[in-house]
Design an enzyme around this catalytic site. Structure first.
Site, PDB file in Angstrom:
ATOM      1  N   ASP A  30     106.284  28.317 101.149  1.00 61.72           N
ATOM      2  CA  ASP A  30     105.671  27.129 101.734  1.00 61.72           C
ATOM      3  C   ASP A  30     105.120  27.478 103.114  1.00 61.72           C
ATOM      4  O   ASP A  30     105.759  28.186 103.904  1.00 61.72           O
ATOM      5  CB  ASP A  30     106.713  26.002 101.841  1.00 61.72           C
ATOM      6  CG  ASP A  30     106.074  24.642 102.078  1.00 61.72           C
ATOM      7  OD1 ASP A  30     106.168  23.784 101.178  1.00 61.72           O
ATOM      8  OD2 ASP A  30     105.475  24.444 103.154  1.00 61.72           O
ATOM      9  N   ILE A  31     103.931  26.976 103.423  1.00 61.55           N
ATOM     10  CA  ILE A  31     103.260  27.281 104.692  1.00 61.55           C
ATOM     11  C   ILE A  31     103.965  26.612 105.873  1.00 61.55           C
ATOM     12  O   ILE A  31     103.804  27.046 107.026  1.00 61.55           O
ATOM     13  CB  ILE A  31     101.773  26.848 104.599  1.00 61.55           C
ATOM     14  CG1 ILE A  31     100.906  27.633 105.583  1.00 61.55           C
ATOM     15  CG2 ILE A  31     101.600  25.350 104.787  1.00 61.55           C
ATOM     16  CD1 ILE A  31      99.407  27.481 105.317  1.00 61.55           C
ATOM     17  N   ASN A  87     108.884  16.111  94.521  1.00 55.80           N
ATOM     18  CA  ASN A  87     108.478  14.817  95.056  1.00 55.80           C
ATOM     19  C   ASN A  87     107.423  14.197  94.148  1.00 55.80           C
ATOM     20  O   ASN A  87     106.519  14.887  93.683  1.00 55.80           O
ATOM     21  CB  ASN A  87     107.904  14.990  96.468  1.00 55.80           C
ATOM     22  CG  ASN A  87     108.934  15.506  97.454  1.00 55.80           C
ATOM     23  OD1 ASN A  87     110.090  15.108  97.413  1.00 55.80           O
ATOM     24  ND2 ASN A  87     108.524  16.411  98.331  1.00 55.80           N
ATOM     25  N   GLY A  93     106.991  11.377  99.379  1.00 55.44           N
ATOM     26  CA  GLY A  93     106.366  12.333 100.291  1.00 55.44           C
ATOM     27  C   GLY A  93     105.486  13.368  99.623  1.00 55.44           C
ATOM     28  O   GLY A  93     105.206  14.408 100.221  1.00 55.44           O
ATOM     29  N   GLN A  94     105.044  13.114  98.391  1.00 50.00           N
ATOM     30  CA  GLN A  94     104.151  14.078  97.738  1.00 50.00           C
ATOM     31  C   GLN A  94     102.804  14.088  98.458  1.00 50.00           C
ATOM     32  O   GLN A  94     102.195  13.037  98.683  1.00 50.00           O
ATOM     33  CB  GLN A  94     103.950  13.737  96.258  1.00 50.00           C
ATOM     34  CG  GLN A  94     103.130  14.807  95.534  1.00 50.00           C
ATOM     35  CD  GLN A  94     103.000  14.559  94.032  1.00 50.00           C
ATOM     36  OE1 GLN A  94     103.449  13.539  93.510  1.00 50.00           O
ATOM     37  NE2 GLN A  94     102.382  15.507  93.343  1.00 50.00           N
ATOM     38  N   HIS A 100     104.873  20.545  91.613  1.00 48.82           N
ATOM     39  CA  HIS A 100     105.480  21.760  92.162  1.00 48.82           C
ATOM     40  C   HIS A 100     106.941  21.472  92.463  1.00 48.82           C
ATOM     41  O   HIS A 100     107.307  20.363  92.839  1.00 48.82           O
ATOM     42  CB  HIS A 100     104.751  22.208  93.435  1.00 48.82           C
ATOM     43  CG  HIS A 100     104.569  21.124  94.446  1.00 48.82           C
ATOM     44  ND1 HIS A 100     103.575  20.175  94.351  1.00 48.82           N
ATOM     45  CD2 HIS A 100     105.276  20.819  95.558  1.00 48.82           C
ATOM     46  CE1 HIS A 100     103.663  19.343  95.380  1.00 48.82           C
ATOM     47  NE2 HIS A 100     104.697  19.705  96.115  1.00 48.82           N
ATOM     48  N   LEU A 101     107.735  22.510  92.286  1.00 47.32           N
ATOM     49  CA  LEU A 101     109.165  22.414  92.571  1.00 47.32           C
ATOM     50  C   LEU A 101     109.453  23.156  93.871  1.00 47.32           C
ATOM     51  O   LEU A 101     109.098  24.335  94.002  1.00 47.32           O
ATOM     52  CB  LEU A 101     109.958  23.042  91.417  1.00 47.32           C
ATOM     53  CG  LEU A 101     111.466  22.871  91.491  1.00 47.32           C
ATOM     54  CD1 LEU A 101     111.859  21.416  91.271  1.00 47.32           C
ATOM     55  CD2 LEU A 101     112.154  23.767  90.461  1.00 47.32           C
ATOM     56  N   HIS A 102     110.054  22.445  94.826  1.00 46.10           N
ATOM     57  CA  HIS A 102     110.471  23.091  96.072  1.00 46.10           C
ATOM     58  C   HIS A 102     111.812  23.796  95.839  1.00 46.10           C
ATOM     59  O   HIS A 102     112.709  23.240  95.200  1.00 46.10           O
ATOM     60  CB  HIS A 102     110.703  22.051  97.166  1.00 46.10           C
ATOM     61  CG  HIS A 102     109.484  21.323  97.634  1.00 46.10           C
ATOM     62  ND1 HIS A 102     108.877  21.585  98.840  1.00 46.10           N
ATOM     63  CD2 HIS A 102     108.766  20.318  97.070  1.00 46.10           C
ATOM     64  CE1 HIS A 102     107.839  20.772  99.011  1.00 46.10           C
ATOM     65  NE2 HIS A 102     107.744  19.981  97.944  1.00 46.10           N
TER      66      HIS A 102
HETATM   67  P1  AMP Z   1     104.839  17.893  98.697  1.00 48.27           P
HETATM   68  O1  AMP Z   1     104.923  17.179 100.032  1.00 48.27           O
HETATM   69  O2  AMP Z   1     106.071  17.764  97.863  1.00 48.27           O
HETATM   70  O3  AMP Z   1     103.571  17.513  97.959  1.00 48.27           O
HETATM   71  O4  AMP Z   1     104.762  19.429  99.062  1.00 48.27           O
HETATM   72  C1  AMP Z   1     103.583  20.073  99.404  1.00 48.27           C
HETATM   73  C2  AMP Z   1     103.979  21.303 100.157  1.00 48.27           C
HETATM   74  O5  AMP Z   1     102.873  22.196 100.177  1.00 48.27           O
HETATM   75  C3  AMP Z   1     104.366  21.042 101.624  1.00 48.27           C
HETATM   76  O6  AMP Z   1     105.697  21.456 101.842  1.00 48.27           O
HETATM   77  C4  AMP Z   1     103.362  21.898 102.403  1.00 48.27           C
HETATM   78  O7  AMP Z   1     103.926  22.508 103.541  1.00 48.27           O
HETATM   79  C5  AMP Z   1     102.929  22.919 101.375  1.00 48.27           C
HETATM   80  N1  AMP Z   1     101.620  23.510 101.581  1.00 48.27           N
HETATM   81  C6  AMP Z   1     100.479  22.887 101.942  1.00 48.27           C
HETATM   82  N2  AMP Z   1      99.464  23.767 102.006  1.00 48.27           N
HETATM   83  C7  AMP Z   1      99.990  24.979 101.682  1.00 48.27           C
HETATM   84  C8  AMP Z   1      99.448  26.296 101.575  1.00 48.27           C
HETATM   85  N3  AMP Z   1      98.144  26.564 101.818  1.00 48.27           N
HETATM   86  N4  AMP Z   1     100.290  27.307 101.250  1.00 48.27           N
HETATM   87  C9  AMP Z   1     101.595  27.061 101.014  1.00 48.27           C
HETATM   88  N5  AMP Z   1     102.152  25.845 101.079  1.00 48.27           N
HETATM   89  C10 AMP Z   1     101.377  24.818 101.417  1.00 48.27           C
END
Ligand code: AMP
Ligand code: ZN
Length: 114
Positions: A30-31, A87, A93-94, A100-102
């Site tokens: 995750d970024i 999410n 908070g999506q 995607h799975l965190h």
């Molecule tokens: P969600 O809030 O569950 O939709 O998670 C989206 C996730 O994507 C967040 O934790 C962001 O930090 C992550 N994210 C957004 N852009 C990028 C990217 N370019 N590379 C990696 N992770 C990212």
């Protein structure tokens, strides 16, 4: 899928630090990490939210869990523990609408989540 960030990462059009790849999904860091290990497991198939998953997606969804557990094990967090989170929509908070799975690990986590 036009303008889908995670489809672009899967296609290699946007860079990511890949930690896992198999026939169904890509795992990358995750970024904006919320834990010492914070990876995302993204299916190659574009499904916007968990609401949009069909019975045909059940194996893919379970596959994400197995991929996350494998990386958690490889990174040494199997015994100390880790959390997997998906999410769905606004109140959860999506922010990226490609399921995607965190995977979060490396620090104590509270319950319930915020
Ligand atoms: P969600 O809030 O569950 O939709 O998670 C989206 C996730 O994507 C967040 O934790 C962001 O930090 C992550 N994210 C957004 N852009 C990028 C990217 N370019 N590379 C990696 N992770 C990212
Ligand atoms: Zn997508």
């Amino acid at each position: 899928m036009p303008d889908c960030l995670f489809c672009k990462i899967i296609e290699g059009k946007i860079p990511a630090t890949v930690v896992h790849k198999d026939e169904h999904c890509l795992g990358f860091l995750d970024i904006n990490p919320q834990a010492p290990l914070h990876a995302l497991f993204v299916p190659f198939k574009h499904v916007a939210t968990l609401n949009d998953a069909t019975v045909e997606d059940r194996e893919m969804l379970g596959h994400l869990m197995f991929a996350a557990a494998k990386v958690a094990r490889e990174k040494g967090f199997a015994d100390t523990g880790y959390r997997t989170v998906m999410n769905c929509n606004r109140e959860a908070g999506q922010t990226v609408f490609h399921v995607h799975l965190h995977l979060l690990a490396g620090r104590p986590m509270s319950w319930p989540p915020g």
